[in-house]
Design a protein around this motif. Structure first.
Motif, PDB file in Angstrom:
ATOM      1  N   LYS A 122      18.537 -35.451  55.225  1.00 13.63           N
ATOM      2  CA  LYS A 122      19.043 -36.180  54.056  1.00 13.63           C
ATOM      3  C   LYS A 122      19.045 -35.266  52.840  1.00 13.63           C
ATOM      4  O   LYS A 122      20.031 -35.193  52.111  1.00 13.63           O
ATOM      5  N   ASP A 127      24.546 -35.793  56.501  1.00 22.96           N
ATOM      6  CA  ASP A 127      24.563 -37.225  56.795  1.00 22.96           C
ATOM      7  C   ASP A 127      24.649 -37.513  58.288  1.00 22.96           C
ATOM      8  O   ASP A 127      23.996 -38.428  58.782  1.00 22.96           O
ATOM      9  N   ARG A 128      25.434 -36.742  58.996  1.00 26.93           N
ATOM     10  CA  ARG A 128      25.566 -36.947  60.449  1.00 26.93           C
ATOM     11  C   ARG A 128      24.228 -36.655  61.144  1.00 26.93           C
ATOM     12  O   ARG A 128      23.782 -37.409  61.995  1.00 26.93           O
ATOM     13  N   LEU A 130      21.319 -36.773  59.748  1.00 31.43           N
ATOM     14  CA  LEU A 130      20.412 -37.823  59.313  1.00 31.43           C
ATOM     15  C   LEU A 130      20.545 -39.036  60.224  1.00 31.43           C
ATOM     16  O   LEU A 130      19.546 -39.560  60.727  1.00 31.43           O
ATOM     17  N   ARG A 131      21.780 -39.470  60.474  1.00 34.36           N
ATOM     18  CA  ARG A 131      22.000 -40.635  61.341  1.00 34.36           C
ATOM     19  C   ARG A 131      21.455 -40.391  62.745  1.00 34.36           C
ATOM     20  O   ARG A 131      20.809 -41.261  63.332  1.00 34.36           O
TER      21      ARG A 131
END
Length: 164
Positions: A122, A127-128, A130-131
């Motif tokens: 993060k 973002d990818r 993180l997910r």
């Protein structure tokens, strides 16, 4: 007031025997001394984190992993301390090392490591990633809850170096 550790808290694993598959120690006495020294360094690191001195905690934990490099719990705690100092890349690397070393029963180490990875990603704007890390943490949490009903661990810890 003394803090009570949860059974799967990574901090509560310091006094448990080290299980390194296939490796017979050359000198069990020296290995035990190193394990005890690493445990003491980890305890000092925890105190430094509680005293808001995360850089000193990182230094203690780096010494601990140098003494006993095959202990997932030490790598996980190093990752959390690195995260606290803003060393996001090294934190992710240390957390990944903890995952690589963790056994299937080390749910606290696994869960905490994935949350450190998620936080690092993060902060790094991934973002990818993180997910994916949150999904992995959630999968491990769900698997652990199946084996231990009644315990909610679906949210990340408030402070990565403390298991609640």
């Amino acid at each position: 007031m003394e803090e009570t550790e949860q059974p799967d808290s990574p901090w509560g694993q310091f006094d448990q025997p080290v299980q390194e598959p296939g490796a017979a120690p050359e000198d069990p006495e020296t290995e035990e001394e190193q394990r005890q020294e690493a445990n003491e360094l980890a305890r000092r690191a925890r105190q430094k984190l509680e005293d808001s001195e995360p850089q000193q905690a990182v230094e203690y934990l780096q010494q601990a992993v140098n003494l006993t490099p095959n202990r997932a719990v030490l790598w996980q705690n190093l990752a959390a301390a690195q995260l606290a100092t803003g060393e996001f890349g090294p934190a992710e690397t240390s957390a990944q090392r903890a995952l690589d070393l963790s056994g299937s029963r080390e749910h606290g180490v696994i869960r905490e490591s994935w949350w450190v990875i998620a936080a690092a990603r993060k902060e790094l704007g991934d973002d990818r990633g993180l997910r994916r890390a949150v999904e992995a943490a959630s999968r491990d949490t769900a698997a652990n809850q199946d084996s231990q009903p009644g315990q909610d661990r679906s949210t990340p810890p408030a402070e990565p170096w403390h298991s609640h």
